[in-house]
Each structure stands twice: as C-alpha cells, then as structure tokens.
Design an enzyme around this catalytic site. Structure first.
Site, short mmCIF file in Angstrom:
data_model
loop_
_atom_site.label_atom_id
_atom_site.label_comp_id
_atom_site.label_asym_id
_atom_site.label_seq_id
_atom_site.Cartn_x
_atom_site.Cartn_y
_atom_site.Cartn_z
CD GLN A 1 -3.64 -4.59 6.48
OE1 GLN A 1 -3.73 -3.56 5.81
NE2 GLN A 1 -3.98 -5.76 6.00
CG ASP B 1 -10.35 -0.49 4.92
OD1 ASP B 1 -10.10 -1.06 3.86
OD2 ASP B 1 -9.71 -0.66 5.98
CE LYS C 1 -3.86 -2.34 2.16
NZ LYS C 1 -4.44 -2.89 3.39
N1 GUN Z 1 -6.93 -7.01 6.05
C1 GUN Z 1 -7.20 -7.81 4.99
N2 GUN Z 1 -7.92 -7.14 4.06
C2 GUN Z 1 -8.11 -5.89 4.56
C3 GUN Z 1 -8.78 -4.73 4.06
O1 GUN Z 1 -9.37 -4.71 2.97
N3 GUN Z 1 -8.74 -3.63 4.88
C4 GUN Z 1 -8.13 -3.65 6.09
N4 GUN Z 1 -8.17 -2.52 6.82
N5 GUN Z 1 -7.51 -4.70 6.58
C5 GUN Z 1 -7.50 -5.82 5.81
#
Ligand code: GUN
Length: 285
Positions: free
Chosen positions: A98, A121, A54
C-alpha cells in the site's frame, strides 16, 4: 441533470459476480484458490481503510487473503525480506504494497522487488513497459476500472477524441495508453497546459485524475461527452471529484459520480488481476 450515471458499485458487482462464478471451476481444476497478500506500513487512516476493504472483498470472493500490518519504523531491509518471502510463497498470486510508504523507504526499490508475475498493481517497470508496447501485463487497477466503465456503457472508442487531464504514473499515463490501444485519439493535459478548457471541450471522452476539487466545470465539457472523474477530494465533510458535478452533469451524456464512481472499481480490478495471475500460474490463460 441530463447525464446518465455510470455507477461504480453496479459495474463492480457485475465483475465480482463473474469472478464468483468462475472461482469454483478454477478451484476444482487446480485444487487451489487465488491468494492475495497486502502489506501496510504505518497508521495512515485512508490507507488503513483501503487495505481493510481489500481484505474484506478478497475474503468475500473466497480468495486466500492475508494482510501484513507493520509498524511505521519498519526498515527497508525488513520490507524487502518480506517481499522476497512472498515472491516465493506458492499460495500467493498477488502482492500489493500500500502506498504511500513512510519517507525512509525507497518506493522504487520496493516496487521493483515485487515479482513481475505477482505485481497485481501493475507498477513494476516490466509491467509498465509491457503496457506501453501492448504485451500481456497487469493493468493498474484504477485505469483498468475506468476502461471497464466505458466498456459497460458500450462506448466504442475507435476514432473518438479522448482527453486525459493528469499525467501520473498511477492513472494519467496508463489510462492514456489504454485509450490509445482502443484506437482513440488521445491528448494528455497537465498543470502546464495552456487553455485547458479549449482542449477539454474537444473531448468525446474526458478522464480527469488530478486531485483538485471541482477543477473541471460544465463549460469545459463538450455537450454529450462521457466524463470519467477519478478524483476523490475531501472538502469539509463531503467527498467531491475533480469535476464539478452540478454543472458537468447538465452537459455530459454519461458521468461517474463521486462518491460511487471510479472508487469502488479499483478494488474489484485488484481481484480481477489476482485471478488473472492465478490463471497464468496454472496455464489457464
Ligand atoms: N494507494 C492509493 N492507491 C493505490 C494503489 O492503487 N495501489 C497501491 N499499492 N497503493 C495505493
């Protein structure tokens, strides 16, 4: 194999190109760039890799990017204090915590604390509710990516049978709502569905997001269906989807491979949501 592949890196690159072209124009108009702040707690290797990607993608695009890497002992109060600070930080347009979080932290309290207008998100209950009623919202990244893949192949969902296998809040439920918004007839299957194959064989579009390796086999797929496989499962030293690729690709018209399918879309959708947040803040939407 008869199915055509829907290649995640190819679709994602096309969207990133659009973002990269738009950014200088937005920078010129506002004097700012989109800012994304990611919070990672602990040392989970998969989470560390996702967060690293990211950070890399947002920097490559020219976004302002920061990652808060915090120790596993971080308390809920400390995390909420950081979110509160980021909610008020003018350079930050998107905040992502996350998941999963360590067990001593209440995930719901954390997701609820993120400002709705920075919730890139799409996990805040207000964004979830807005998605439900079809109002402006941030669409969760993985379902958003699935829809962009269908758009990329020019698939018109109107009147089609869409079957979603999996009812998670992150993928199954939101993707079902998005398919419904596009006028598909949507059926959601899950672990208690009796005769899963009988339902999936009716699908013109089949979206599978359960996290069980090779669970959907070719005999469960209608000839000519479009198959979107969201699963990423490690089996030995290989990554496989929830759909058994060998048999499914003999029957489907299009299929997303694993790896190289939905996975690479998710980060790009996060960038798109951050750009969207930036535009909304500047009244450019
Ligand atoms: N962990 C696995 N997929 C995601 C996601 O799409 N967003 C977040 N915040 N954590 C994750």
């Amino acid at each position: 194999m008869t199915a055509k592949l829907i290649k995640g890196p190819e679709v994602a690159a096309a969207i990133r190109k659009q973002i990269a072209e738009e950014l200088p124009v937005l920078k010129e108009k506002t004097g700012e760039v989109p800012g994304l702040s990611v919070i990672l707690i602990g040392e989970d290797p998969a989470s560390k890799a996702y967060v690293g990607n990211k950070e890399k993608t947002s920097k490559e695009l020219g976004f302002f990017s920061e990652v808060h890497r915090l120790p596993v002992e971080t308390t809920q109060e400390e995390l909420l204090a950081l979110i509160d600070r980021l909610n008020r930080d003018e350079k930050i347009h998107g905040i992502l915590v996350q998941l999963p979080l360590p067990g001593h932290i209440d995930e719901k309290a954390v997701l609820d604390a993120i400002a709705v207008e920075k919730d890139v998100d799409g996990f805040h209950p207000i964004n979830v509710g807005n998605l439900m009623v079809g109002d402006d919202c941030f669409i969760p990244c993985t379902p958003h990516g699935c829809m962009k893949m269908l758009e990329y192949i020019g698939f018109d969902l109107k009147g089609k049978n869409a079957v979603v296998v999996g009812r998670s809040n992150i993928v199954g439920k939101p993707v079902s709502l998005l398919l419904l918004q596009q006028h598909a007839t949507v059926t959601i299957c899950h672990s208690r569905t009796t005769d899963l194959g009988a339902v999936t064989r009716e699908a013109d579009v089949l979206v599978v997001a359960v996290g069980k390796p090779n669970m959907i086999t070719g005999d469960m797929i209608k000839p000519g269906a479009v198959v979107i496989d969201v699963g990423i499962n490690r089996v030995g030293d290989k990554l496989v989807g929830d759909v058994e690729f060998e048999s499914a690709s003999q029957v489907a018209s299009y299929i997303t491979p694993v790896p190289g399918g939905v996975g690479p879309m998710t980060i790009t959708m996060l960038m798109l949501n951050t750009l969207e947040s930036f535009k909304r803040k500047h009244g450019l939407k």
